[in-house]
Each structure stands twice: as C-alpha cells, then as structure tokens.
Design a protein around this motif. Structure first.
Motif, mmCIF file in Angstrom:
data_model
loop_
_atom_site.group_PDB
_atom_site.id
_atom_site.type_symbol
_atom_site.label_atom_id
_atom_site.label_comp_id
_atom_site.label_asym_id
_atom_site.label_seq_id
_atom_site.Cartn_x
_atom_site.Cartn_y
_atom_site.Cartn_z
ATOM 1 N N GLY A 159 -11.650 -87.574 44.043
ATOM 2 C CA GLY A 159 -10.220 -87.662 44.328
ATOM 3 C C GLY A 159 -9.877 -88.548 45.503
ATOM 4 O O GLY A 159 -8.996 -89.415 45.399
ATOM 5 N N SER A 189 -7.692 -91.978 44.964
ATOM 6 C CA SER A 189 -6.310 -92.102 45.438
ATOM 7 C C SER A 189 -6.193 -93.197 46.493
ATOM 8 O O SER A 189 -5.134 -93.780 46.670
ATOM 9 C CB SER A 189 -5.803 -90.769 45.981
ATOM 10 N N GLU A 214 -1.291 -96.457 45.885
ATOM 11 C CA GLU A 214 -0.399 -95.368 46.266
ATOM 12 C C GLU A 214 0.301 -94.746 45.073
ATOM 13 O O GLU A 214 1.147 -93.874 45.228
ATOM 14 C CB GLU A 214 0.643 -95.884 47.263
ATOM 15 N N ILE A 266 -1.052 -93.037 42.353
ATOM 16 C CA ILE A 266 -1.514 -91.684 42.016
ATOM 17 C C ILE A 266 -1.654 -90.878 43.297
ATOM 18 O O ILE A 266 -2.407 -91.238 44.204
ATOM 19 C CB ILE A 266 -2.833 -91.742 41.229
ATOM 20 N N LYS A 267 -0.928 -89.800 43.352
ATOM 21 C CA LYS A 267 -0.939 -88.967 44.570
ATOM 22 C C LYS A 267 -2.339 -88.379 44.763
ATOM 23 O O LYS A 267 -3.020 -88.053 43.793
ATOM 24 C CB LYS A 267 0.080 -87.837 44.436
ATOM 25 N N GLU A 268 -2.698 -88.203 46.033
ATOM 26 C CA GLU A 268 -4.044 -87.715 46.324
ATOM 27 C C GLU A 268 -4.302 -86.360 45.666
ATOM 28 O O GLU A 268 -5.370 -86.120 45.113
ATOM 29 C CB GLU A 268 -4.267 -87.631 47.839
ATOM 30 N N THR A 319 -3.080 -85.159 42.943
ATOM 31 C CA THR A 319 -3.333 -85.366 41.505
ATOM 32 C C THR A 319 -4.750 -85.885 41.293
ATOM 33 O O THR A 319 -5.464 -85.447 40.380
ATOM 34 C CB THR A 319 -2.314 -86.375 40.926
ATOM 35 N N ALA A 320 -5.153 -86.826 42.156
ATOM 36 C CA ALA A 320 -6.504 -87.388 42.035
ATOM 37 C C ALA A 320 -7.566 -86.299 42.190
ATOM 38 O O ALA A 320 -8.589 -86.314 41.504
ATOM 39 C CB ALA A 320 -6.700 -88.491 43.067
ATOM 40 N N HIS A 321 -7.314 -85.337 43.081
ATOM 41 C CA HIS A 321 -8.287 -84.239 43.231
ATOM 42 C C HIS A 321 -8.357 -83.395 41.950
ATOM 43 O O HIS A 321 -9.438 -82.966 41.556
ATOM 44 C CB HIS A 321 -7.931 -83.364 44.433
#
Ligand code: UDP
Length: 246
Positions: free
Chosen positions: A66, A70, A74, A76-78, A80-82
């Motif tokens: 994540g 991310s 910028e 994809i929000k962090e 969401t990436a997690h």
C-alpha cells in the motif's frame, strides 16, 4: 523401542509462520510462482506431518504494498492502497491453499476481510479448532486494518492463537548489524533481546509487531526459509537464524 534421538523432533507445538509475499514470487519478482509456492508447501508438509500445529500469515508484497503504491501518485488514496495490499495477501493465501491441498494436506483459509465466496472470516476459536484438527490455517488479509503490515498481523495472530513462537521467514540467515546483501562486513546475531532491537533499530519486523511480541513475551525466530529443511530445523529448535526473546 529405539533410543535413537530424533534431531528433527519438534520443540514447538503451535507455530505461527510469517511468509512474506516475495516468497511466492520467483527470485523476488512480482506475481505468484507455483514452483516457489510448492517449495514452501513441501517444507510446511514436513512439519505438519510431525504433528506441529501451523498457522501461516501471508504477505502481499509480491503483488502490491500500500505505502509504495500510493506514493506513485495522488490519485489512489493511501488507505485504499492498503486495502488493495490486503486483497493481494488473499491471492497468495488462495495459491498456498491450493498448493498445500495438492500435496494432500487439510487447510483452511481465514481472512481478516470478508470474502465469503472463497474464505472463512477470521474467528479465533474456529482457527484454534482447525489447528487442533491438524489443518494448516492460512491467515490472509493482514489485520483487516490499513496502515499496518502483515508483520503486525503475524504478531497479533501469534498472540491470539497462543503460538509458542513466530517464525519470520526471510531470504537471509537472520538479523544482521547491516544489510548483508549490501555490506559484506555485516555480522549476524544469534540471539537478541526485544530491548536491543528497539534501541539499535534492528530490522527484525515492524516496530509495532515487535512491541506486541515484547509485551506478551512471544519469541520471534528470523531465519532463512530458502535453505531446504530450515522450517523443520527452526521448529526443532536448531540454532539457525536469530532468536529474539526477552
Ligand atoms: N496491509 C494492511 N494492513 C494489514 C496488513 C497489510 O493495510 O494489516 C497492506 C499494506 O499496504 C501492506 C500490504 O497489505 O503493504 C501487503 O502486506 P505486507 O507489505 O506486509 O506484505 P509482505 O511485505 O509481507 O510481502
């Protein structure tokens, strides 16, 4: 009755094995390699055939991490990436499950995120019951929460499932004073205390994971799973890798 000493007699009854995602890729590459996964599965089978109760927490770094993902942009929000990273660990879990079952083993995949079509939701008591029945319990989806890693999931599940030890499988022979792949003078520690890991900032696991283990006095063995038979040796208590205790 034979008096012969069995050098691979398990020292630990219940073990939490942490396999990083990269263990499922070939030579550190991304994606899932069946032959690499088969290599892990054969080692797992050998210890489970000896009666060891084994839970495996799988990472997802071979597919997506994540924080790294991310950081690429910028859009994809962090957070969401997690979640994407957690989903990646479920893919590895499914692969490991199929490969273990191809060897005739009994398994259950439990995930910290609900994916009801392919896995059970993690329920501690149910996981323990599976372990008692000799099933390998594969734990995917990390903790189910973003902004931590599967190291923290390993510590948490190790404590919850009352494991005797966490085996942190890596590609190096233990914890070193520096990165052994870059510094030929780096020295390996046989044993460490949690305190020393904190004070010297040694790279064992994420600090949140070490903190949990230190609090509950759950030992961690960092070892090289790439050496054939090392999972069996680690569980037999051979002096391989680096043992971290109080
Ligand atoms: N992850 C998460 N929460 C967790 C476990 C994992 O958000 O409890 C995400 C995180 O983005 C992490 C990714 O899933 O980078 C893959 O896990 P990890 O990096 O631990 O995999 P490994 O390095 O062990 O392959």
């Amino acid at each position: 009755m034979s008096d012969a000493i069995d050098p691979l007699k398990p020292k630990y009854n219940r073990v939490l094995l942490k396999m990083s995602g990269e263990a499922f890729g070939h030579g550190g590459q991304s994606g899932i390699s069946i032959s690499e996964t088969m290599g892990i599965a054969h080692q797992i089978k050998r210890v489970v055939d000896r009666g060891v109760q084994l839970a495996v927490v799988v990472g997802g770094g071979n597919i997506l991490r994540g924080a790294q993902f991310s950081a690429k942009g910028e859009v994809i929000k962090e957070t969401t990436a997690h979640y994407m990273g957690m989903l990646a660990t479920i893919m590895n879990g499914l692969a490991l499950q199929e490969v273990l079952e191809s060897l005739g083993m009994q398994t259950r995949l439990q995930t910290a995120l609900r994916v009801d079509s392919v896995s059970e939701f993690f329920i501690r008591r149910r996981a323990i019951r599976h372990l008692e029945k000799g099933r390998v319990v594969i734990l995917s989806g990390g903790t189910g929460n973003p902004h931590v890693t599967t190291d923290t999931a390993a510590a948490l599940r190790g404590i919850e499932l009352e494991a005797d030890i966490i085996l942190k499988a890596t590609r190096v022979d233990g914890v070193y004073s520096d990165d052994p792949e870059k510094n030929p003078h780096a020295t390996r520690y046989d044993r460490l205390t949690y305190d020393r890991v904190f004070k010297e900032g040694l790279r064992v696991m994420d600090l949140s994971a070490i903190d949990l283990c230190a609090d509950k006095k759950l030992p961690i063995l960092v070892f090289n799973y790439k050496k054939e038979g090392n999972i069996e040796k680690a569980i037999a208590g051979h002096p391989i890798g680096t043992l971290v205790t109080a």
